[in-house]
Write a protein that holds these residues in place. Structure first.
Motif, PDB file in Angstrom:
ATOM      1  N   GLY A 180      -1.315   8.772  -3.439  1.00 65.37           N
ATOM      2  CA  GLY A 180      -2.755   9.029  -3.550  1.00 65.37           C
ATOM      3  C   GLY A 180      -3.622   7.815  -3.348  1.00 65.37           C
ATOM      4  O   GLY A 180      -4.852   7.917  -3.318  1.00 65.37           O
ATOM      5  N   ILE A 181      -3.010   6.649  -3.201  1.00 66.43           N
ATOM      6  CA  ILE A 181      -3.735   5.402  -2.940  1.00 66.43           C
ATOM      7  C   ILE A 181      -2.968   4.589  -1.912  1.00 66.43           C
ATOM      8  O   ILE A 181      -1.765   4.820  -1.694  1.00 66.43           O
ATOM      9  N   SER A 182      -3.626   3.611  -1.296  1.00 60.02           N
ATOM     10  CA  SER A 182      -2.975   2.780  -0.289  1.00 60.02           C
ATOM     11  C   SER A 182      -2.056   1.755  -0.959  1.00 60.02           C
ATOM     12  O   SER A 182      -2.205   1.461  -2.153  1.00 60.02           O
ATOM     13  N   PRO A 183      -1.129   1.163  -0.215  1.00 55.06           N
ATOM     14  CA  PRO A 183      -0.272   0.118  -0.780  1.00 55.06           C
ATOM     15  C   PRO A 183      -1.083  -1.068  -1.321  1.00 55.06           C
ATOM     16  O   PRO A 183      -0.758  -1.604  -2.384  1.00 55.06           O
ATOM     17  N   SER A 184      -2.119  -1.465  -0.612  1.00 60.46           N
ATOM     18  CA  SER A 184      -2.941  -2.593  -1.056  1.00 60.46           C
ATOM     19  C   SER A 184      -3.634  -2.273  -2.371  1.00 60.46           C
ATOM     20  O   SER A 184      -3.694  -3.109  -3.284  1.00 60.46           O
ATOM     21  N   THR A 185      -4.149  -1.058  -2.475  1.00 58.99           N
ATOM     22  CA  THR A 185      -4.827  -0.650  -3.716  1.00 58.99           C
ATOM     23  C   THR A 185      -3.820  -0.569  -4.860  1.00 58.99           C
ATOM     24  O   THR A 185      -4.108  -0.970  -5.999  1.00 58.99           O
ATOM     25  N   TYR A 186      -2.621  -0.059  -4.574  1.00 55.59           N
ATOM     26  CA  TYR A 186      -1.583   0.006  -5.588  1.00 55.59           C
ATOM     27  C   TYR A 186      -1.273  -1.382  -6.129  1.00 55.59           C
ATOM     28  O   TYR A 186      -1.169  -1.580  -7.339  1.00 55.59           O
TER      29      TYR A 186
END
Length: 235
Positions: A224-230
């Motif tokens: 539900g989120i991008s790798p960078s946001t994670y």
């Protein structure tokens, strides 16, 4: 007290005819090739068992078998009461531990008069070991999850017909091969995002993706989120 065949542990050397024979039995059976090889066919499997492997046949598994050469096998028959629930056929690499088990069984087979206490205890250990053993194709997935893997490759490792492999895999793991591989990739991607300072692009390649956009789309779909946001949420 008389104990019928199938209700006691039996360990002995056996040889097999060059003629095809077919049957099933109420007990589980573990076969260790000592000399030669054995052709075994079940509904879903077709394999050539050689001395580098042993093979477990579960109860009520109808199978056809023969050996076209001079042969000798160490065979362990185990009652249902000894076996893990819903036990399935297993093709096992004869590593150091299984080679040691074979040696102990051979010693018991030499001494056996009836079904000894030591043999019964060893059979229970073998059953426990079977319950803990990893299937070759699942081990392969864990070692090669970041590579292209086909159903044909995995089915060959288990000596399954490819058309049956996916349903067998789902019975064993509760997931399809595709989902299982994806879950392992996700676990590794999240670990690398947590524990390293590697770039997201590098991590995407480490997890088997050919490009960052495809990795990002896949990660967003699952998390539900991008790798960078994670990664940022971890700080």
């Amino acid at each position: 007290m008389n104990v019928s065949k199938g209700e006691k542990v039996v360990c002995e050397k056996r040889t097999y005819s060059h003629e095809f024979d077919s049957h099933q039995h109420v007990y589980g059976q573990l076969l260790f090739p000592l000399q030669g090889s054995l052709e075994i066919q079940t509904l879903r499997r077709d394999l050539q068992l050689n001395p580098d492997y042993c093979f477990y046949l579960p109860p009520e598994c109808y199978h056809t078998f023969r050996s076209s050469e001079r042969n000798s096998f160490l065979v362990l028959d185990m009652p249902k009461s000894y076996l893990p629930h819903h036990s399935k056929g297993m093709y096992v690499n004869l590593d150091g531990q299984w080679s040691a088990i074979r040696y102990l069984l051979m010693e018991e087979a030499k001494e056996q008069k009836g079904s000894s206490v030591a043999l019964n205890e060893l059979a229970r250990y073998v059953s426990q070991k079977l319950g803990q053993s990893t299937y070759p194709s699942i081990e392969y997935i864990h070692n090669h999850f970041n590579e292209a893997i086909t159903i044909e490759q995995l089915a060959k490792l288990e000596h399954y017909h490819p058309v049956y492999y996916s349903s067998w895999f789902e019975q064993v793991t509760g997931k399809s091969p595709k989902q299982y591989i994806s879950d392992i990739r996700l676990q590794e991607a999240k670990r690398l995002l947590r524990e390293t300072t590697w770039s997201v692009t590098f991590i995407s390649h480490e997890c088997g993706f050919s490009s960052l956009p495809s990795f990002t789309r896949w990660f967003v779909r699952l998390e539900g989120i991008s790798p960078s946001t994670y990664r940022k949420t971890l700080n």
